[in-house]
Design a protein around this motif. Structure first.
Motif, mmCIF file in Angstrom:
data_model
loop_
_atom_site.group_PDB
_atom_site.id
_atom_site.type_symbol
_atom_site.label_atom_id
_atom_site.label_comp_id
_atom_site.label_asym_id
_atom_site.label_seq_id
_atom_site.Cartn_x
_atom_site.Cartn_y
_atom_site.Cartn_z
ATOM 1 N N PHE A 12 28.675 -5.328 -0.862
ATOM 2 C CA PHE A 12 27.330 -5.103 -0.331
ATOM 3 C C PHE A 12 27.313 -3.948 0.673
ATOM 4 O O PHE A 12 26.326 -3.228 0.780
ATOM 5 C CB PHE A 12 26.784 -6.384 0.308
ATOM 6 N N MET A 56 26.839 -0.736 -1.234
ATOM 7 C CA MET A 56 25.468 -0.566 -1.707
ATOM 8 C C MET A 56 24.478 -0.389 -0.559
ATOM 9 O O MET A 56 23.312 -0.069 -0.775
ATOM 10 C CB MET A 56 25.031 -1.792 -2.517
ATOM 11 N N LEU A 112 23.517 -2.937 1.192
ATOM 12 C CA LEU A 112 22.646 -4.104 1.026
ATOM 13 C C LEU A 112 23.025 -5.264 1.939
ATOM 14 O O LEU A 112 22.634 -6.390 1.696
ATOM 15 C CB LEU A 112 22.701 -4.594 -0.428
ATOM 16 N N TYR A 134 18.219 7.167 4.958
ATOM 17 C CA TYR A 134 17.934 5.934 4.238
ATOM 18 C C TYR A 134 17.250 6.202 2.896
ATOM 19 O O TYR A 134 17.606 5.633 1.874
ATOM 20 C CB TYR A 134 17.064 5.017 5.104
ATOM 21 N N LEU A 165 18.375 5.097 -0.939
ATOM 22 C CA LEU A 165 17.528 4.448 -1.942
ATOM 23 C C LEU A 165 17.589 5.223 -3.248
ATOM 24 O O LEU A 165 17.640 4.645 -4.331
ATOM 25 C CB LEU A 165 16.073 4.368 -1.454
ATOM 26 N N ARG A 219 20.709 4.450 -5.276
ATOM 27 C CA ARG A 219 20.802 3.143 -5.915
ATOM 28 C C ARG A 219 20.246 3.213 -7.330
ATOM 29 O O ARG A 219 19.201 3.817 -7.560
ATOM 30 C CB ARG A 219 20.029 2.092 -5.120
ATOM 31 N N ALA A 220 20.953 2.586 -8.240
ATOM 32 C CA ALA A 220 20.583 2.515 -9.649
ATOM 33 C C ALA A 220 20.801 3.840 -10.378
ATOM 34 O O ALA A 220 20.912 3.867 -11.588
ATOM 35 C CB ALA A 220 19.149 2.041 -9.877
ATOM 36 N N MET A 270 24.248 -2.425 -9.071
ATOM 37 C CA MET A 270 24.873 -3.703 -8.780
ATOM 38 C C MET A 270 24.385 -4.783 -9.727
ATOM 39 O O MET A 270 23.216 -4.823 -10.113
ATOM 40 C CB MET A 270 24.564 -4.092 -7.328
ATOM 41 N N VAL A 313 12.929 0.557 -12.725
ATOM 42 C CA VAL A 313 14.068 1.368 -12.274
ATOM 43 C C VAL A 313 13.839 2.830 -12.648
ATOM 44 O O VAL A 313 14.059 3.736 -11.835
ATOM 45 C CB VAL A 313 15.388 0.863 -12.910
ATOM 46 N N ILE A 328 10.722 4.441 -10.600
ATOM 47 C CA ILE A 328 10.865 4.862 -9.206
ATOM 48 C C ILE A 328 11.829 6.029 -9.032
ATOM 49 O O ILE A 328 11.795 6.709 -8.020
ATOM 50 C CB ILE A 328 11.258 3.698 -8.276
ATOM 51 N N HIS A 329 12.705 6.247 -10.025
ATOM 52 C CA HIS A 329 13.689 7.314 -9.835
ATOM 53 C C HIS A 329 13.422 8.563 -10.673
ATOM 54 O O HIS A 329 13.978 9.617 -10.404
ATOM 55 C CB HIS A 329 15.093 6.796 -10.160
ATOM 56 N N MET A 348 19.411 -3.402 -16.520
ATOM 57 C CA MET A 348 18.705 -2.821 -15.385
ATOM 58 C C MET A 348 19.642 -1.935 -14.565
ATOM 59 O O MET A 348 19.271 -0.864 -14.099
ATOM 60 C CB MET A 348 18.239 -3.995 -14.521
#
Lengths: 313, 551
Positions: free
Chosen positions: B59, B62, B64, B89, B93, B96-97, B102, B124, B127-128, B175
């Motif tokens: 974590f 990540m 998280l 930050y 974000l 991630r992905a 994860m 997913v 947003i990216h 995902m």
């Protein structure tokens, strides 16, 4: 969805029947004789007896019940024992103000408490959250009549901005209608806003601890997106429950509010009927409130299925 | 570093990671001096028991960690050459992905229950990337096919609750991998799944990893799983790295004493030689069936057959291992026998005497002869009562005097390897293993003839599990109690059982000695279970691979 609604509606029939039986019996068992009240202080025993016979009160209670229920089923709620007017007309006359107060209170409560609850949950532990918490505690600690008199004292008597009491229907102009209801709605809402805000906050905080929220973070969503796209939908079910309870509880609050602000609504009608022992009105009103209650629950039930696919239709 | 592909830069490099609890006044160190690299396309397994800090490490990478509980206090996490501590930050974000993803342990709760699958995976991409909706949908459907889900169109429109645990884990994997991240962190991704499903998921992960050259950090407590997928292994204990090496090094020649103990505790599928005890049958189950029906307003609707026509004999001094996946009916069988579930058909005989279906209808003398120990030692003891009260309750209930009961309890404590002074303490003052010993003590103090252990070692760490299994064996030898050992883990059953009973969908599929069942399985389902047992090829106890098939 339709079969669910029909099934629910069918299930309300026995409930309504039980309500009717209970209301009817309880009223008959309480002391006080409506015939005597109608007849007045100077009436003789014979006169009272005659009135009683005329009103059908001398017949056996089961017979009275059957007569009443069959009339109700035909849409006839009888005539007032006191005024002699048809109960249905009396209720229809007084319905407007109550519907207005209830509706505005629900809308106002939701408009305030949902955003504030979300804000508090989002900023939990921060100053704004503590402020909301303090406000909530204050809100549900103060009884409706105290809030009401404080508001009247401040805005009506002190500042003179709003009327002290009374009611104007929508037909007298929108603003005139609304300005008479601002204080009643504000005082009645206080407690529900406090309650709902706390509840919305807790539901969202609970939801934010769920595993799928962590998944949402792992996807790269920012805090706002996680809240809006994943937390709110899931927090909706418990929030709906409390909305349902709030709406049904409002009916009790309306009685007090209408009395304080001298609004000629159903709440006042209940109080007047109870004091006068006007059985037919009390019966009709309680049945009406039960129907409303059941209807609200039905709507909430249907909404559950809309927001949560796990509840099968 | 040995065993890694040369010449390339690591995808991830963790240096001296230190994680502490968020308490400002008195922070406690949870992870300390953790250092490792992950190369492109390799699988690093982080192995450890509960509390070892393996998940916290994952974590931390990540970003998280729960902010109100834990925080990174030192060290560096470098992803593709960028120190994540120096990255804004918003950029984390964005990583991630896309760069690191994860997969979580619990597929049943990892998905948003009120959103359709297609929407959740599509999010997913949304947003990216600036991908148009139609193209997003096409990508998601392709990914669903890639994780071997049947009928992607249907799954796309489904809600999570309409899918099984294995399917949901495939969704979570889809995902995580849809944007082809360089690094996949999988936190015990198969622990909550049945073994046959676990095998499929491990296979899928291996395949996708190879296809996309993804680096994988695989966190697990199960050396069986490790032996199947790891390139390198990092062993952790109490927040520190104990040992770090290639799979062969750790499995065949572990250096640290803790690693040796950990590896040697892993049960394997090869049953030890056992003398088959042939005593009289003490417990006989005949033609037992149980149907769970849902009683509704309109009468009983069609029920689910939890058990059908079960015949089972348990002999004195015998351990019968009942093995099955979730929904096989193994726990229902135990509950019907002990009378916690009634409304079953058939017959249970104890020493020749037919038993009433419900324990409330049974005499104390009968109840005393069958005792049960449950899976979760944390919830099996009343947290508000001192241990002595819990342990003596059965005896006192059946009329024994306090002094005598206390003497008896003390005697039994010695058998389960606990000191007398535990009696004055409360359950929360014990570890999981100690609590399970207390639960065992509570059961055997009644001097039962049958002890039912319902997944009694499943919640325990592997070293503790090994100790409790030894203890059960010891109890059996000392007291001659017959043990009905219910487990989902064929490896554990192979180690402890005199007879193995394989259950599937409420039926007994096969039974026999461990050698018969594991060495020469007669049924396809048994073969599938054996084939799915992770680490079947390793003789962990002797730090070598087996050269023969189990059995």
């Amino acid at each position: 969805m339709l079969p669910v609604i029909l099934k629910r509606l069918a299930a309300t029939i026995p409930v309504l029947f039980v309500v009717a039986v209970v209301i009817f019996s309880v009223l008959r068992l309480t002391p006080g004789d409506p015939a005597a009240i109608v007849a007045g202080d100077g009436a003789t025993v014979q006169q009272i007896e005659a009135i009683r016979h005329h009103m059908g009160l001398d017949r056996p209670i089961p017979v009275q019940f059957v007569t009443w229920i069959s009339d109700v089923l035909r849409g006839d709620f009888g005539t007032s024992l006191i005024s002699g007017l048809p109960v249905k007309d009396m209720i229809v006359d007084r319905m407007g103000p109550t519907i207005a107060i209830t509706l505005y209170t629900v809308i106002y409560t939701l408009l305030i408490s949902i955003p504030v609850g979300i804000l508090a949950a989002w900023r939990r532990g921060k100053a704004i959250d503590r402020l909301v918490t303090a406000g909530s505690v204050l809100g549900f600690s103060v009884p409706v009549f105290i809030t009401a008199y404080l508001l009247i004292f401040l805005f009506s008597m002190g500042l003179g901005w709003l009327p002290v009491q009374g009611y104007k229907p929508l037909s007298d102009g929108v603003w005139n209608h609304l300005r008479h209801l601002i204080l009643p709605v504000a005082s009645l809402s206080t407690i529900y806003i406090a309650l709902m805000t706390r509840f919305v906050r807790t539901s969202i905080i609970d939801t934010l601890g769920e595993d799928y929220i962590r998944t949402a973070h792992a996807k790269g969503l920012n805090e706002r997106e996680v809240l809006v796209r994943h937390a709110l939908g899931n927090a909706a079910v418990p929030i709906l429950t409390i909305i349902g309870i709030t709406v049904t509880m409002l009916i009790g609050g309306v009685v007090v509010t209408e009395s304080v602000f001298n609004i000629p609504g159903l709440g006042r009608l209940v109080v007047e009927a109870i004091l006068a022992k006007d059985f037919t009105i009390i019966q009709a009103l309680i049945v009406l409130f039960s129907v409303v209650d059941i209807f609200v629950n039905l709507v909430i039930d249907v909404l559950y299925r809309v927001v949560d696919p796990r509840i099968d239709s | 570093m040995a065993g890694t592909s040369p010449s390339t830069e690591p995808i991830l490099s963790v240096r001296d990671l230190r994680v502490v609890t968020a308490s400002r006044s008195n922070p406690r160190t949870v992870v300390e001096a953790v250092t490792f690299d992950v190369m492109p396309g390799e699988t690093l397994c982080i192995v450890g028991e509960s509390g070892s800090g393996k998940s916290v490490t994952a974590f931390s990478v990540m970003g998280l960690l729960p902010p109100d509980a834990l925080r990174i206090a030192g060290g560096a996490v470098t992803l593709e050459g960028r120190n994540l501590a120096e990255v804004r930050y918003g950029e984390i974000l964005a990583l991630r992905a896309t760069t690191m993803s994860m997969v979580f342990q619990e597929p049943m709760t990892a998905l948003n229950p009120v959103q359709r699958i297609g929407e959740q995976i599509g999010e997913v991409i949304r947003i990216h990337r600036d991908t148009p909706a139609a193209e997003r949908r096409r990508m998601v459907l392709k990914m669903l096919a890639e994780v071997d889900l049947p009928d992607p169109e249907r799954i796309y429109a489904a809600y999570p609750h309409e899918l099984s645990g294995g399917q949901r884990q495939r969704i979570v994997i889809a995902m995580a991998l849809i944007l082809e991240p360089k690094l996949l962190i999988a936190d015990e991704p198969t622990t909550a799944l049945d073994v046959t499903t676990q095998k499929q998921i491990l296979h899928l992960m291996r395949e996708l990893k190879t296809r996309h050259n993804t680096a994988v950090i695989f966190i697990t407590h199960d050396f069986g799983v490790v032996s199947e997928i790891a390139d390198r292994i990092l062993v952790m204990k109490d927040g520190m790295v104990v040992e770090h090496g290639t799979r062969e090094q750790i499995l065949t020649n572990p250096v640290a004493a803790y690693t040796r103990k950990l590896v040697a505790s892993v049960p394997n599928l090869h049953p030890p030689g056992r003398e088959a005890a042939r005593n009289a049958a003490i417990l006989q189950v005949r033609n037992m069936s149980k149907t769970y029906g849902r009683a509704s307003l309109f009468g009983k609707t069609a029920g689910v057959a939890a058990l059908s026509a079960i015949d089972l004999d348990v002999h004195r001094d015998e351990v019968v291992g009942i093995v099955g996946e979730s929904g096989s009916g193994k726990s229902t069988l135990a509950r019907c026998i002990i009378g916690l579930v009634d409304g079953w058909q058939g017959e249970v005989r104890l020493g020749g005497e037919a038993l009433a279906p419900n324990s409330r209808q049974r005499s104390n003398a009968i109840k005393q002869r069958i005792q049960i120990v449950f899976q979760d030692p944390y919830r099996s003891l009343n947290p508000r009562r001192v241990v002595s009260a819990s342990l003596m309750e059965g005896l006192r209930n059946f009329g024994m005097g306090e002094r005598e009961a206390l003497a008896k309890v003390s005697e039994v404590l010695a058998i389960v390897g606990l000191e007398r002074d535990v009696l004055r303490r409360y359950p929360h003052q014990f570890s999981g293993g100690q609590r399970q010993r207390l639960c065992l003590a509570r059961a055997i103090v009644m001097e039962p003839e049958i002890l039912i252990a319902d997944e009694a070692v499943s919640a325990l760490d592997v070293t503790v599990q090994a100790q409790v299994l030894d203890l059960l064996d010891d109890i059996k030898r000392r007291t001659g109690v017959a043990i009905l050992f219910i487990t989902h883990d064929l490896r554990v059953a192979a180690q402890i059982s005199d007879k193995i009973v394989v259950m599937q969908k409420g039926r007994i599929v096969e039974q026999g000695t461990p050698h018969q069942v594991i060495g020469a399985p007669q049924q396809d389902y048994t073969r599938e279970l054996i084939g799915s047992a992770p680490g079947a090829g390793w003789d962990f106890k002797n730090f070598r691979a087996f050269d023969t098939a189990p059995g």
